[in-house]
Structure formats: C-alpha cells, structure tokens
Design an enzyme around this catalytic site. Sequence first.
Site, PDB file in Angstrom:
ATOM      1  N   GLY A   1       0.876  -1.146   0.056  1.00 47.69           N
ATOM      2  CA  GLY A   1       0.002   0.101   0.023  1.00 47.69           C
ATOM      3  C   GLY A   1       1.080   1.286  -0.184  1.00 47.69           C
ATOM      4  O   GLY A   1       2.117   1.024   0.322  1.00 47.69           O
TER       5      GLY A   1
ATOM      6  N   GLN B   1       3.573   9.926   0.708  1.00 47.48           N
ATOM      7  CA  GLN B   1       4.788   9.037   0.438  1.00 47.48           C
ATOM      8  C   GLN B   1       5.319   9.447  -0.859  1.00 47.48           C
ATOM      9  O   GLN B   1       6.485   8.908  -1.258  1.00 47.48           O
ATOM     10  CB  GLN B   1       4.596   7.734   0.707  1.00 47.48           C
TER      11      GLN B   1
ATOM     12  N   CYS C   1       7.792  -0.165   6.073  1.00 48.27           N
ATOM     13  CA  CYS C   1       7.049   0.750   5.367  1.00 48.27           C
ATOM     14  C   CYS C   1       8.103   1.050   4.143  1.00 48.27           C
ATOM     15  O   CYS C   1       9.411   1.158   4.103  1.00 48.27           O
ATOM     16  CB  CYS C   1       7.017   1.842   6.167  1.00 48.27           C
ATOM     17  N   LEU C   2       7.475   1.637   3.198  1.00 46.95           N
ATOM     18  CA  LEU C   2       8.243   2.170   2.125  1.00 46.95           C
ATOM     19  C   LEU C   2       8.955   3.246   2.175  1.00 46.95           C
ATOM     20  O   LEU C   2      10.049   3.619   1.561  1.00 46.95           O
ATOM     21  CB  LEU C   2       7.494   2.048   0.540  1.00 46.95           C
TER      22      LEU C   2
ATOM     23  N   HIS D   1      -2.186   1.045   8.597  1.00 44.58           N
ATOM     24  CA  HIS D   1      -0.855   1.523   8.280  1.00 44.58           C
ATOM     25  C   HIS D   1      -0.872   2.858   7.566  1.00 44.58           C
ATOM     26  O   HIS D   1      -0.369   3.866   7.733  1.00 44.58           O
ATOM     27  CB  HIS D   1       0.007   0.601   7.790  1.00 44.58           C
ATOM     28  N   GLU D   2      -1.626   2.709   6.620  1.00 45.36           N
ATOM     29  CA  GLU D   2      -1.991   3.546   5.344  1.00 45.36           C
ATOM     30  C   GLU D   2      -2.563   4.900   5.986  1.00 45.36           C
ATOM     31  O   GLU D   2      -2.328   6.273   5.962  1.00 45.36           O
ATOM     32  CB  GLU D   2      -2.533   3.080   4.164  1.00 45.36           C
TER      33      GLU D   2
ATOM     34  N   HIS E   1      -0.529   6.867   8.188  1.00 41.29           N
ATOM     35  CA  HIS E   1       0.498   7.811   7.273  1.00 41.29           C
ATOM     36  C   HIS E   1      -0.382   9.338   6.912  1.00 41.29           C
ATOM     37  O   HIS E   1       0.230  10.315   7.033  1.00 41.29           O
ATOM     38  CB  HIS E   1       0.565   7.189   6.003  1.00 41.29           C
TER      39      HIS E   1
END
Length: 219
Positions: free
Chosen positions: A80, A85, A131-132, A173-174, A177
């Site tokens: 995701g 991001q 996480c990216l 998680h998203e 963000h």
Amino acid sequence: MAVQPGHIAHDRRVRVQGEPVDRYPRLAPEVERGEVRRITVVGEEILGRRCQEVTQFGTPELSQLIDDMFATNQAADGAGLAANQIGVDLQLFVWDITDDWGVRHVGHIANPVLDEIAAEDRKLVEEPEGCLSVPGPYRMVARPDRAVVRGLDKDGKPLVIEGRGYFARCLQHETDHLHGHLYLDRLPRKERKSALEEMAAAKDEVFARRAARAQKLGK
C-alpha cells in the site's frame, strides 16, 4: 506499507474497491497508466503532519495521481502507498495486497476514517511491519486484526472497506500515514533507533532494487 516477509500472494480471488470480480490482470490497469515517482523517506516534513482532505473529485489530476501511486507502489514491491509518500499533501492511499486467506485486494480511498471496533470483535496481533518510507527494516508492531475504513472513491462516491489480518494491518498503516504517523512511532525508543540504523545501512540496496523493478516495468 512494505510487503510482509514470507507473505505469499496466491491471487485466487480478487476484490476491487471491496467488490469481488471474476477476472483481474496481474498488474492493475493503473500501473500501466501511471508513472513512478520518488518515495519520501522518514525525516521529511510531509510525513510528519496530517494531510489535507481531498476536495476535488472526478478530475483527470486525481485519476493521474492514483495511477502514479499504483505504479510507484508496484515498482517498490509495496502492499500500500499513501499520497504523502510521494510528496502529495492529500488524504489518499492505494493498496494491492493479498490477505492471509489468498484473496487479493486492490483499490484506493480518499479521506479515510477508521471505525472504532469493540474489543470483543477484534484481537491485537503482533507481526513484522515495514514501510516504503523506512526502506529496509521490519519490526514487530501490535495492531487489531480487523479494520473498517470509510471514505470516498475518486469520483466522490462513498466507500466502505473491511479488512482482516494482513489487509487490516495495511488499512491501519496507511491511515496512520495520512495523520502524520509512521510505524516507527509505535516502537520503543531503542527499537526505533535500531530500525533507523538498519535503514541507513540498507537503503541504497533497496533503492537500487526499486529502480530495477521500475525499469522492468518500463517506467
């Protein structure tokens, strides 16, 4: 969100925007249309503050942003990706993730709000999370095993997405963000420090893998 280590994608069934579909390509159509953008990294200001609500729906700009987010997520081998991001200050995220039961979930949501779920209807599960925007490390993070998120699609239509297990973790998680929080914020200070040290050592290799995947995608 980075793909969990050891998580196998079966893609036996697919749900797009929460609805089951009979057929779906290996690469989401948005990936084909989108361009790969640079992913922001922990420490950048945009990751540490609440994003603005999406107010303009049904526009070519919003559709292109979603396409670019899908392409970027695919190139980074992500589950995701939130708009901040890629440096965009909007409450929007996308996902392409296979859950614990082999169901693939694909979609996007704007202005997401997580429902409060009663304790008797969920349990806390501690699993590795990456996480990216924190390239490299994974750490154990406890989250509820069920999540319901409400928001809008790119045309402004109401959307309700429910996830369990790994998909529930992704939705939480998203959403985090978009409120300016990373999974690192849920760690004790010592764990956070060790994760950042691991990231510093691993990020160049991670960036090289992403570039190679983007090239393979023709991006």
